[in-house]
Design a protein around this motif. Structure first.
Motif, PDB file in Angstrom:
ATOM      1  N   ASN A 145     -32.451  37.079 -13.540  1.00 28.07           N
ATOM      2  CA  ASN A 145     -31.000  37.083 -13.688  1.00 28.07           C
ATOM      3  C   ASN A 145     -30.457  38.503 -13.845  1.00 28.07           C
ATOM      4  O   ASN A 145     -29.503  38.889 -13.155  1.00 28.07           O
ATOM      5  N   TYR A 167     -31.388  40.600 -10.383  1.00 28.07           N
ATOM      6  CA  TYR A 167     -30.896  40.187  -9.065  1.00 28.07           C
ATOM      7  C   TYR A 167     -29.610  39.364  -9.089  1.00 28.07           C
ATOM      8  O   TYR A 167     -29.092  39.026  -8.038  1.00 28.07           O
ATOM      9  N   GLY A 168     -29.103  39.013 -10.257  1.00 29.21           N
ATOM     10  CA  GLY A 168     -27.813  38.347 -10.353  1.00 29.21           C
ATOM     11  C   GLY A 168     -27.900  36.856 -10.634  1.00 29.21           C
ATOM     12  O   GLY A 168     -28.961  36.244 -10.622  1.00 29.21           O
ATOM     13  N   TRP A 169     -26.724  36.301 -10.876  1.00 29.73           N
ATOM     14  CA  TRP A 169     -26.612  34.897 -11.283  1.00 29.73           C
ATOM     15  C   TRP A 169     -27.027  33.909 -10.197  1.00 29.73           C
ATOM     16  O   TRP A 169     -27.465  32.809 -10.507  1.00 29.73           O
ATOM     17  N   GLU A 170     -26.866  34.264  -8.927  1.00 27.12           N
ATOM     18  CA  GLU A 170     -27.229  33.303  -7.877  1.00 27.12           C
ATOM     19  C   GLU A 170     -28.723  32.984  -7.905  1.00 27.12           C
ATOM     20  O   GLU A 170     -29.142  31.914  -7.478  1.00 27.12           O
ATOM     21  N   TYR A 171     -29.525  33.897  -8.417  1.00 29.99           N
ATOM     22  CA  TYR A 171     -30.960  33.644  -8.601  1.00 29.99           C
ATOM     23  C   TYR A 171     -31.270  33.314 -10.063  1.00 29.99           C
ATOM     24  O   TYR A 171     -32.250  32.635 -10.354  1.00 29.99           O
ATOM     25  N   VAL A 228     -29.388  31.502 -12.284  1.00 32.99           N
ATOM     26  CA  VAL A 228     -29.109  30.118 -12.690  1.00 32.99           C
ATOM     27  C   VAL A 228     -30.272  29.182 -12.343  1.00 32.99           C
ATOM     28  O   VAL A 228     -30.752  28.449 -13.212  1.00 32.99           O
ATOM     29  N   PRO A 229     -30.775  29.184 -11.103  1.00 32.89           N
ATOM     30  CA  PRO A 229     -31.937  28.326 -10.823  1.00 32.89           C
ATOM     31  C   PRO A 229     -33.158  28.701 -11.674  1.00 32.89           C
ATOM     32  O   PRO A 229     -33.936  27.824 -12.074  1.00 32.89           O
ATOM     33  N   SER A 230     -33.302  29.981 -11.977  1.00 27.41           N
ATOM     34  CA  SER A 230     -34.424  30.418 -12.800  1.00 27.41           C
ATOM     35  C   SER A 230     -34.297  29.898 -14.227  1.00 27.41           C
ATOM     36  O   SER A 230     -35.282  29.455 -14.831  1.00 27.41           O
TER      37      SER A 230
END
Length: 170
Positions: A97, A100-104, A106-108
């Motif tokens: 997170n 690389y940011g929230w788009e990766y 959140v699933p993590s």
């Protein structure tokens, strides 16, 4: 790639083995973070940050396990507090997170939460064990990880004041 690893891990649950699916995801999440750091970045800065977060988190967990004599719910040992699986998973999720940011992220975090759930559901840990493990992993991830693209989102809590600190170059 992370999604493929997550789906492969969730297939263990379909077979009725909740603990095994959590164990597999516990390995897959840090592995996905390592693969991302090695393949996406031009240097080893992210890899080094992941190693620092993971090792410091694990050292804190092992010190607490050694110092706190708490029985596991299934009676299999006296090293219930805190959950190492959860700490490892949340350290990796926080690295992903932050880096690389929230788009990766959140699933993590969803995957890390699933690992925590499986530890409680399989009677390996109490709820407080996984909450402590998650806190240790997240703190290590926040402390050691710098954003890959110079944007940082950090939660704050100090003397009853709570908020989010966002910094970066715009």
């Amino acid at each position: 790639m992370l999604m493929t690893l997550c789906l492969a891990s969730f297939s263990g649950q379909a077979k009725g083995n909740l603990e095994t699916s959590g164990d597999a995801l516990h390995i897959a999440l840090p592995a996905a973070a390592l693969v991302a750091a090695l393949t996406v970045e031009d240097d080893y800065q992210g890899t080094w940050q992941l190693v620092q977060a993971g090792v410091s988190s694990r050292l804190a967990v092992e010190a607490l396990k050694w110092g706190v004599d708490k029985q596991r719910p299934d009676g299999s040992g006296d090293d219930s507090f805190p959950s190492g699986h959860t700490a490892d998973s949340f350290a990796a999720a926080t690295f992903i997170n932050q880096r690389y940011g929230w788009e990766y992220g959140v699933p993590s975090y969803i995957a890390a939460s699933y690992v925590a759930y499986t530890r409680v559901a399989s009677d390996k840990h109490h709820v407080e064990d996984v909450l402590a493990g998650a806190a240790i992993g997240m703190l290590a991830g926040w402390y050691f990880t710098d954003p890959y693209e110079d944007i940082s989102i950090i939660p704050l809590a100090n003397n009853g004041t709570y908020g989010v600190f966002i910094s970066g170059r715009f």
